[in-house]
Design an enzyme around this catalytic site. Structure first.
Site, mmCIF file in Angstrom:
data_model
loop_
_atom_site.group_PDB
_atom_site.id
_atom_site.type_symbol
_atom_site.label_atom_id
_atom_site.label_comp_id
_atom_site.label_asym_id
_atom_site.label_seq_id
_atom_site.Cartn_x
_atom_site.Cartn_y
_atom_site.Cartn_z
ATOM 1 N N GLU A 111 0.830 -1.209 0.000
ATOM 2 C CA GLU A 111 0.000 0.000 0.000
ATOM 3 C C GLU A 111 0.866 1.261 0.000
ATOM 4 O OE1 GLU A 111 -3.265 1.963 3.075
ATOM 5 O OE2 GLU A 111 -3.098 -0.222 2.941
ATOM 6 N N GLU A 129 -3.065 11.016 2.710
ATOM 7 C CA GLU A 129 -4.272 11.260 3.494
ATOM 8 C C GLU A 129 -4.259 12.697 4.016
ATOM 9 O OE1 GLU A 129 -6.055 7.320 5.330
ATOM 10 O OE2 GLU A 129 -4.018 7.645 6.069
#
Length: 403
Positions: free
Chosen positions: A117, A121
């Site tokens: 991943e 954010e």
């Protein structure tokens, strides 16, 4: 104590963020279906027009003059989209405005089937920084992977967030400026370096939802007040460069390493179709020949192969095989052809990107071409007669003069 609390909060936040990610089949545990790829190396998406090639996995995502609109209107909303294909290394740029709102998280996530991943954010209550993060193989035993580079007012200003994901390093950029680089060896000697085919997922969720854990709420910037809805993130455009175009990606073992990934139908052939005059066509192939005849006449110059011939071309770790095939421009082709006699070709051979298999018999139609072989024609005999016939005539004239 404060540092310990901060560590605990980060741990809980990561656990919550991990709940936003998933895999339907983990190839580290056994055999999984191949991942759908894309044969295009460069893809551009204008979200002011459509969400083509993206799948809405949660909620509703509309498009408008500001692009894709990800809106939380009530508790439980988490609109999300993802690509309907995977990429295998490359660059991804997303131009967006993060959503405002305390506890609201705007996310850009790369994720693979084995839970590699790469993340961006943005927190709705933070107008000065954005988080970068990564995970390898879903490992959440440590929570020290995040960084918080500076960015100016991400909720009200457009910014382009880019990740250059290569097999030896990952680099994060904001508006063209490098804000972080992760070297392969720095991710637990590469064992936790994201390195398997990934989809791109974009979405919004309420990390500050009051039902979340205290640590998650603290990480997200505080509890979300749904009286302040709507909270909207806008994504105007996405640019993707796929370093390894392919129809599909297959894990060949359970190691989760990049060199275990097999590419199928990859764009490994790149040939330029040279211009031909109206009275002459040239076709060439580099082959292993069991028998070869070179033919020349007023209308055709070609090298033909009798019985069987094969040509293989590779790019990266992908292989494309074929015989007497031609691709105009650059694109992808996959298959094998066997010329024999005279006939027509069928299969896929196109300008741009294509894949498939073709069976060609002699002269092909469309973009796949083989010269027609004439079994009774012998080039060597023809050359000999062209050269030696004038010499024999000259000798006859000389003998006549002597008489």
């Amino acid at each position: 104590m404060p540092s310990l609390l901060k560590f605990a909060a980060a741990a809980l936040a990561v656990a919550q963020a991990s709940a936003q990610t998933y895999t339907t089949c983990n190839p580290l545990d056994g055999t999984c279906p191949a991942d759908k790829g894309t044969t295009e190396s460069t893809l551009s998406f204008d979200f002011t027009q459509s969400l083509d090639d993206w799948t809405t996995t949660a909620g509703t995502v509309n498009t408008g003059s500001n692009g894709a609109e990800f809106t939380i209107n009530k508790q439980g909303d988490a609109p999300t989209i993802e690509t309907d294909f995977y990429i295998f290394f490359g660059d991804v740029s997303v131009t967006m405005k993060a959503a405002p709102g305390q506890g609201i998280v705007s996310s850009i996530v790369f994720e693979s089937d084995d839970l590699d991943e790469i993340d961006w954010e943005a927190l709705g209550g933070d107008s000065t920084t954005i988080e970068t993060n990564y995970f390898g193989k879903g490992d959440t035993t440590t929570y020290d992977r995040d960084t918080w580079p500076s960015v100016s007012d991400p909720q009200n200003d457009w910014h382009t967030y880019k990740v250059s994901w290569q097999k030896d390093a990952i680099t994060w950029y904001i508006d063209g400026a490098v804000v972080r680089t992760l070297e392969y060896a720095d991710a637990s000697s590469g064992t936790r370096f994201p390195q398997t085919p990934m989809r791109i997922r974009i979405g919004i969720w309420a990390g500050g939802d009051p039902t979340n854990g205290e640590g998650t709420i603290e990480w997200a910037g505080g509890e979300t007040n749904y009286a302040d809805v709507p909270f909207t993130m806008y994504v105007k455009s996405v640019e993707i460069n796929n370093a390894n175009p392919a129809e599909s990606y297959t894990y060949t073992d359970t190691s989760g390493s990049y060199d275990s990934i097999k590419l199928s139908g990859a764009a490994a052939l790149s040939q330029t179709d040279s211009s031909s005059s109206s009275s002459s066509t040239s076709t060439s192939s580099s082959s292993t020949k069991s028998s070869e005849t070179s033919t020349t006449d007023a209308t055709t110059t070609a090298t033909t192969t009798k019985e069987t011939s094969s040509t293989s071309a590779t790019k990266g770790s992908s292989t494309v095989s074929g015989s007497s095939s031609k691709v105009s421009g650059s694109g992808s082709a996959s298959g094998s052809t066997t010329p024999s006699g005279t006939g027509s070709s069928s299969g896929s051979s196109t300008t741009g990107s294509s894949s498939g298999s073709a069976s060609a018999s002699g002269t092909g139609s469309g973009s796949s071409t083989s010269a027609s072989a004439t079994p009774t024609y012998n080039a060597a005999v023809n050359v000999a007669s062209n050269y030696f016939a004038p010499i024999s005539l000259l000798a006859l004239v000389a003998a006549f003069i002597q008489l």
